[in-house]
Write a protein that holds these residues in place. Sequence first.
Motif, PDB file in Angstrom:
ATOM      1  N   UNK A  62      20.991  45.720  17.037  1.00 43.34           N
ATOM      2  CA  UNK A  62      21.582  46.318  15.790  1.00 43.34           C
ATOM      3  C   UNK A  62      22.754  45.156  15.421  1.00 43.34           C
ATOM      4  N   UNK A  63      23.475  44.914  16.319  1.00 42.71           N
ATOM      5  CA  UNK A  63      24.753  44.259  16.470  1.00 42.71           C
ATOM      6  C   UNK A  63      24.222  42.666  15.859  1.00 42.71           C
ATOM      7  N   UNK A  64      23.483  42.120  16.620  1.00 44.38           N
ATOM      8  CA  UNK A  64      22.894  40.604  16.554  1.00 44.38           C
ATOM      9  C   UNK A  64      22.132  40.436  15.401  1.00 44.38           C
ATOM     10  N   UNK A  69      24.144  39.194  10.200  1.00 44.48           N
ATOM     11  CA  UNK A  69      23.637  38.579   8.908  1.00 44.48           C
ATOM     12  C   UNK A  69      24.309  39.183   7.799  1.00 44.48           C
ATOM     13  N   UNK A  70      24.674  40.653   7.821  1.00 47.44           N
ATOM     14  CA  UNK A  70      25.232  41.103   6.636  1.00 47.44           C
ATOM     15  C   UNK A  70      26.784  40.817   7.020  1.00 47.44           C
ATOM     16  N   UNK A  71      27.306  40.913   8.036  1.00 51.54           N
ATOM     17  CA  UNK A  71      28.898  40.242   8.015  1.00 51.54           C
ATOM     18  C   UNK A  71      28.962  39.013   7.383  1.00 51.54           C
ATOM     19  N   UNK A  72      28.165  38.095   7.718  1.00 47.47           N
ATOM     20  CA  UNK A  72      28.110  36.695   7.073  1.00 47.47           C
ATOM     21  C   UNK A  72      28.417  36.760   5.760  1.00 47.47           C
ATOM     22  N   UNK A 121      20.280  39.863   1.026  1.00 50.52           N
ATOM     23  CA  UNK A 121      20.027  39.512   2.486  1.00 50.52           C
ATOM     24  C   UNK A 121      19.249  40.595   3.016  1.00 50.52           C
ATOM     25  N   UNK A 122      18.662  41.687   2.665  1.00 54.60           N
ATOM     26  CA  UNK A 122      17.828  42.608   2.959  1.00 54.60           C
ATOM     27  C   UNK A 122      16.574  41.980   3.416  1.00 54.60           C
ATOM     28  N   UNK A 123      16.016  41.267   2.514  1.00 59.41           N
ATOM     29  CA  UNK A 123      14.785  40.712   2.821  1.00 59.41           C
ATOM     30  C   UNK A 123      14.760  39.956   4.046  1.00 59.41           C
TER      31      UNK A 123
END
Length: 1018
Positions: A62-64, A69-72, A121-123
């Motif tokens: 979940x983190x990686x 990618x959401x944090x970026x 980014x979800x896609x």
Amino acid sequence: MNRFNVSAYAVKQPALTLYFILVVAVAGIYAFLHMGRAEDPSFELNTMVVSATWPGATAQQMQDQVADPLEKRLEEIAHFDRVETKSRPGRTDLLVSFQQNTPSGLSQELYYQVRKRLTDEAKNLPQGVQGPFFNDDFEDVYFTLYSLTAPDWPQEKLVREADRMQIALHRVKGVKKVNLLGEQAPQIFVDLDMNRLAQSGFSFETVQQAIQAQLNLTSGGFVDTAGPRLYVRNASQATPTVEEIARLPLAINGKTIALGDVAKVSRGFTDPSTYLIRDRGEPALLLGVVMAAGVDGLKLEKSLDEFEQAYRQQLPLGVKLDKVTNQAEAIHGAVSTFQLKFVTALLVVLVVSLIALGIRAGLIVSLAVPLTLAMTFLFMYLEGLNFDRITLGALIISLGLLVDDAIISIEMMLVKMAEGMEKAQSAAYAWTVTAAPMLVGTLVTVVGFLPIGLAQSRVGDYAGGIFWVLGITLIASWIVAVYFTPYLGVKLLSSKAQGHGDGQSLYQTPIYQRLRAVIRFCVQHKKMVVSVTVLLFVVAVMGMKNVVEKQFFPSSDRPELMVDVYLPEGSAFEVTDKVAQRVEKLINQYDEVKSLSSYIGQGAPRFFLALNPELPNPAFAKIIVVTHDKDARESLQAKLQAKIAEGLFPEARVRVHPLLFGPPVPWPVTFRVVGPDANELRKIANELRVLMAAEPYTIDPHLEWGVRAPSVDLNIDRTRIAQLGMTSQAVLQQVEQQLQGVTVAQFKEQIRTVNVVLRASEHNRLEISQLNDLLIRLPSGQAVPLSQLAQPQVVYEDVLLERRNRELYLAVNSEVVPGVQPPVATQKLLEKMQPLLAGLPLGYRIDVGGSVEESSVAEGSIQAMMPLMLLVMTLLLMLLVKSFSTLFMVLITAPLGLIGAVFALVVFQQPFGFVANLGLIGLAGILMRNTLILTGQIDDNRRQGMALGEALVDATVRRARPVVLTALAAMLAFIPLTTSTFWGPMAYVLIGGIGIGTLLTLLFLPALYALWFRVRLP
């Protein structure tokens, strides 16, 4: 300013002046009655929560693969400050915070940017990820929380009742929104007996397809007639009951059986639950009422009370309506406190003025208070400011300062009348001599609070109203002093006060003679006086550094008591719930309890500005206990802590604490160990925890995460399943279907969606020993036990990983013993940690968190405004005095208040925190104002031809009475404020600082002046 004499104009145009007095009074009363009332000032927290789920993923995945990618993408957004990420198996939550200096009004645009970028980014996220989901109402503060309980009712029926109440509450004037909280998602469970299913020749997929075919909504088309259009629908798909679903036919190979023959069909809610709310031990639904901006909270309370009384009459039998929290109670307390302090301050001013100035002059000074406040209320109303904790506190502080100008003005009139001047002339003279110094002195006092008014931080947003309200009040007090007070003086002062001498007789009384002797002594021994003062100042600085306790914000005086229940990460929801019920049972034994509500799996709704709701966590529960008052809260806290210390809940960490003022701080002492590897973080954090535990002032130091939890890995025989025509994915899907179930159909029940969940029976599902016996259906139609395809293995994994701006960290938290302030404990620990810090591996560090971190941000935002404050102060002073020497004299007295402030804090054992620091900064302006008036009198005496030494002594004697009177009025007016939890330390700082600072100003300034200008007395 002498070209147009406002005071003379006020006296010459009495009708117009009286008209303005009446208008100000009426407008002030109107504004007071129509201003909004709230517990705390409203401001934008600029915080939102983003969540995503991925069934089957580990916390590391979940983190990686999801959070990273959401944090970026979040880092691309303007004004982004930080993102704090909690990743658990199958779920990640991101708490997104924007910079504290984000311009006002940008919140919704920033939230839109978060939604837009993360939705884009979800896609790119792995297949199977659900979300991201967004919560941008995270900052809503609930004015009132209502609970609905009905022990004998099914929840779906109670939900319908809550819906009706929610609609009705929306119609109450002043309500912004009403949220329904604690609703459990309804579900129909189809628990398959896997053995009977296999014996009947049916597979899990066959049953799934049959249910979907029967229950999923399918269009039957329509027929157009000469009249209406006729739609063709399946009547059995509308709202099926449990019995109807149990009768669904299953057909295979010409054989038909009912679903109920191979499965148990029942109604329930999401299993396991994710969030439960109880009120007084009963399952409850909450209705949270959010107040609209600018609304009078007391009026809203009245409207809600009327609604509540009327609605209770409509409640069905068996339904109970309860009020869990009520912000209006805190508003009542704040308004009542202000009214009490107002009356007290008015009496103090009246008594001091009557004793020192006489009945008529004292009455005039007292009238300045309501007139000034009326003008202040009007400006606050026009600017949209509410009565809240900050503005009411600022008004209470201003009560001790707003009579200063009126005292100076009326005292000058009395002196000039005693010298033989007529009342009208004395009023005009007061303007020429005191108006400019009073104005500059007032502005200097106001500017002393400028750093908090312009501080670019959440604390600045929260407490910045102090500057604006004090500024409005003190400027209004100057207007009253130069316009209304001369008019009142002419009308009310007795002509008998008019004398025929030179006025020197006023200063020949025994008291003045002794004062003159003391001042002459100070001037003659100027080096000694200056040296002693400097020594006292150095001692005060050392005392502030080493003796005075430090804090950020104090505990709230609200009656709520928080009980947090932490189980080891990875604990099941049901286990947490059972522990919470035991804690509830313990709490309910005590008489201090007024009401009790519990929140399992997540934090309580934000009913207090400084309360940050905890994010979803099945191993967490929060219990809100409302006691009768602050004393009852402290008594209950002590009793609960004693019971917990006895070991009543060995499986959980149970923390009992009150609410705190100021920004949300989860733990008083926090250190974040930051680095790339979780194992190394665990090692360093454990060393730090041991170090902290060895100190007597810490309580239960612990790691926020780090303990691994067991999980089951299936070692699937890939060769065998390939030979059988299976895949690993197919095997795991069947395991999940039987253990957790799968949603096979949905239908609408009024406005709610009901899921139909197909799963294995309880016996097959819940016993870990039966895992090997789960039947896996092969493509051939045969069913084999899971043990023939895979071997389960117990492993341990991290069930929580935390990151801050994409850096992994492990926090070590601790409570502190009573009497020790968190900043003090943190500083001591930092000293003990030096060897550990020196030995940290490359790439690892330890950051300070908790109240110290928040305090440093707040203090930094204030310190950033200090240069501007000094610039504005010196500019104002130079415009008036036009002399560097006089400027130096005024500025040098500014820090003298520290001597009295430290003395008061030490004697009365008060901590020095953020609010007290504001008082210390403002104190500098108050003392400079007094000094400015004194130096102005010295210059006036010199212009009249006095020798420098005599001018110095005479000016100090002449200005002693107004300076002492204003200081005494302020000090006495602040005394009632010392009982306030929030404002008490500031009151002590102002009382001690003004008292000793004024005394030192009267004695130190003449000595310094004599030393600077080499004055020698005959």
